[in-house]
Scaffold this motif. Sequence first.
Motif, PDB file in Angstrom:
ATOM      1  N   UNK A   1     -48.929  10.972 -19.488  1.00  0.00           N
ATOM      2  CA  UNK A   1     -49.568  12.238 -19.140  1.00  0.00           C
ATOM      3  C   UNK A   1     -49.084  12.709 -17.779  1.00  0.00           C
ATOM      4  N   UNK A   2     -48.855  14.007 -17.652  1.00  0.00           N
ATOM      5  CA  UNK A   2     -48.541  14.588 -16.352  1.00  0.00           C
ATOM      6  C   UNK A   2     -49.763  15.399 -15.928  1.00  0.00           C
ATOM      7  N   UNK A   3     -50.357  15.046 -14.785  1.00  0.00           N
ATOM      8  CA  UNK A   3     -51.603  15.666 -14.346  1.00  0.00           C
ATOM      9  C   UNK A   3     -51.432  16.381 -13.009  1.00  0.00           C
ATOM     10  N   UNK A   4     -52.179  17.463 -12.848  1.00  0.00           N
ATOM     11  CA  UNK A   4     -52.188  18.181 -11.577  1.00  0.00           C
ATOM     12  C   UNK A   4     -53.564  18.033 -10.946  1.00  0.00           C
ATOM     13  N   UNK A   5     -53.597  17.479  -9.727  1.00  0.00           N
ATOM     14  CA  UNK A   5     -54.889  17.226  -9.088  1.00  0.00           C
ATOM     15  C   UNK A   5     -55.560  18.515  -8.624  1.00  0.00           C
ATOM     16  N   UNK A   6     -54.760  19.571  -8.395  1.00  0.00           N
ATOM     17  CA  UNK A   6     -55.335  20.830  -7.914  1.00  0.00           C
ATOM     18  C   UNK A   6     -56.200  21.484  -8.984  1.00  0.00           C
ATOM     19  N   UNK A   7     -55.839  21.249 -10.264  1.00  0.00           N
ATOM     20  CA  UNK A   7     -56.589  21.870 -11.359  1.00  0.00           C
ATOM     21  C   UNK A   7     -57.302  20.832 -12.216  1.00  0.00           C
TER      22      UNK A   7
ATOM     23  N   UNK B   1     -47.054  20.825  -4.309  1.00  0.00           N
ATOM     24  CA  UNK B   1     -47.871  22.032  -4.417  1.00  0.00           C
ATOM     25  C   UNK B   1     -49.062  21.839  -5.356  1.00  0.00           C
ATOM     26  N   UNK B   2     -48.812  21.171  -6.477  1.00  0.00           N
ATOM     27  CA  UNK B   2     -49.848  21.031  -7.506  1.00  0.00           C
ATOM     28  C   UNK B   2     -50.535  19.669  -7.484  1.00  0.00           C
ATOM     29  N   UNK B   3     -50.047  18.777  -6.646  1.00  0.00           N
ATOM     30  CA  UNK B   3     -50.614  17.431  -6.616  1.00  0.00           C
ATOM     31  C   UNK B   3     -50.375  16.702  -7.922  1.00  0.00           C
ATOM     32  N   UNK B   4     -49.157  16.796  -8.405  1.00  0.00           N
ATOM     33  CA  UNK B   4     -48.827  16.216  -9.703  1.00  0.00           C
ATOM     34  C   UNK B   4     -48.765  14.693  -9.628  1.00  0.00           C
ATOM     35  N   UNK B   5     -49.332  14.055 -10.623  1.00  0.00           N
ATOM     36  CA  UNK B   5     -49.173  12.614 -10.775  1.00  0.00           C
ATOM     37  C   UNK B   5     -48.903  12.314 -12.234  1.00  0.00           C
ATOM     38  N   UNK B   6     -48.188  11.245 -12.470  1.00  0.00           N
ATOM     39  CA  UNK B   6     -47.867  10.841 -13.832  1.00  0.00           C
ATOM     40  C   UNK B   6     -48.681   9.601 -14.159  1.00  0.00           C
ATOM     41  N   UNK B   7     -49.424   9.672 -15.246  1.00  0.00           N
ATOM     42  CA  UNK B   7     -50.211   8.530 -15.689  1.00  0.00           C
ATOM     43  C   UNK B   7     -49.675   8.084 -17.051  1.00  0.00           C
ATOM     44  N   UNK B   8     -49.814   6.814 -17.325  1.00  0.00           N
ATOM     45  CA  UNK B   8     -49.418   6.361 -18.655  1.00  0.00           C
ATOM     46  C   UNK B   8     -50.271   5.184 -19.083  1.00  0.00           C
ATOM     47  N   UNK B   9     -50.293   4.961 -20.381  1.00  0.00           N
ATOM     48  CA  UNK B   9     -51.012   3.806 -20.907  1.00  0.00           C
ATOM     49  C   UNK B   9     -50.226   3.204 -22.055  1.00  0.00           C
ATOM     50  N   UNK B  10     -50.447   1.925 -22.282  1.00  0.00           N
ATOM     51  CA  UNK B  10     -49.842   1.231 -23.393  1.00  0.00           C
ATOM     52  C   UNK B  10     -50.950   0.847 -24.354  1.00  0.00           C
ATOM     53  N   UNK B  11     -50.831   1.342 -25.581  1.00  0.00           N
ATOM     54  CA  UNK B  11     -51.849   1.063 -26.595  1.00  0.00           C
ATOM     55  C   UNK B  11     -51.261   0.202 -27.695  1.00  0.00           C
ATOM     56  N   UNK B  12     -52.081  -0.661 -28.228  1.00  0.00           N
ATOM     57  CA  UNK B  12     -51.647  -1.442 -29.383  1.00  0.00           C
ATOM     58  C   UNK B  12     -51.509  -0.466 -30.545  1.00  0.00           C
ATOM     59  N   UNK B  13     -50.395  -0.563 -31.245  1.00  0.00           N
ATOM     60  CA  UNK B  13     -50.127   0.326 -32.374  1.00  0.00           C
ATOM     61  C   UNK B  13     -50.803  -0.242 -33.625  1.00  0.00           C
ATOM     62  N   UNK B  14     -51.873   0.434 -34.012  1.00  0.00           N
ATOM     63  CA  UNK B  14     -52.679  -0.064 -35.130  1.00  0.00           C
ATOM     64  C   UNK B  14     -52.045   0.212 -36.501  1.00  0.00           C
ATOM     65  N   UNK B  15     -51.139   1.162 -36.552  1.00  0.00           N
ATOM     66  CA  UNK B  15     -50.569   1.564 -37.844  1.00  0.00           C
ATOM     67  C   UNK B  15     -49.830   0.428 -38.553  1.00  0.00           C
ATOM     68  N   UNK B  16     -49.399  -0.555 -37.787  1.00  0.00           N
ATOM     69  CA  UNK B  16     -48.643  -1.670 -38.372  1.00  0.00           C
ATOM     70  C   UNK B  16     -49.519  -2.609 -39.191  1.00  0.00           C
ATOM     71  N   UNK B  17     -50.824  -2.546 -38.976  1.00  0.00           N
ATOM     72  CA  UNK B  17     -51.718  -3.543 -39.567  1.00  0.00           C
ATOM     73  C   UNK B  17     -52.071  -3.252 -41.015  1.00  0.00           C
ATOM     74  N   UNK B  18     -51.887  -2.045 -41.457  1.00  0.00           N
ATOM     75  CA  UNK B  18     -52.318  -1.638 -42.793  1.00  0.00           C
ATOM     76  C   UNK B  18     -51.650  -2.472 -43.884  1.00  0.00           C
TER      77      UNK B  18
END
Length: 75
Positions: free
Chosen positions: A11-17, A58-75
């Motif tokens: 995710x790319x986030x702007x702290x100003x908004x 100017x916008x106070x941009x920060x980049x956030x990320x997460x790693x999620x377990x991919x559940x689709x493989x379990x089916x």
Amino acid sequence: GASMEYMLILYVCASTTSVCSPALEYKTRYTDLYDCLNDGYKKAIVQMEEVGRLNTNKLGVSVKFECKKDKSEEA
């Protein structure tokens, strides 16, 4: 196999908004959390450089990320 795969979401986030971009889901699947996080930091740097110094400051941009377990493989 029963090995869990991880997916990277960024995710790319702007702290100003307090607004974040829509989730950027990468198609790559990682065999473990370490690889996912490692690539996440690298991709976060790339994203930040694309945003650039001016907009980041100017916008106070920060980049956030997460790693999620991919559940689709379990089916």
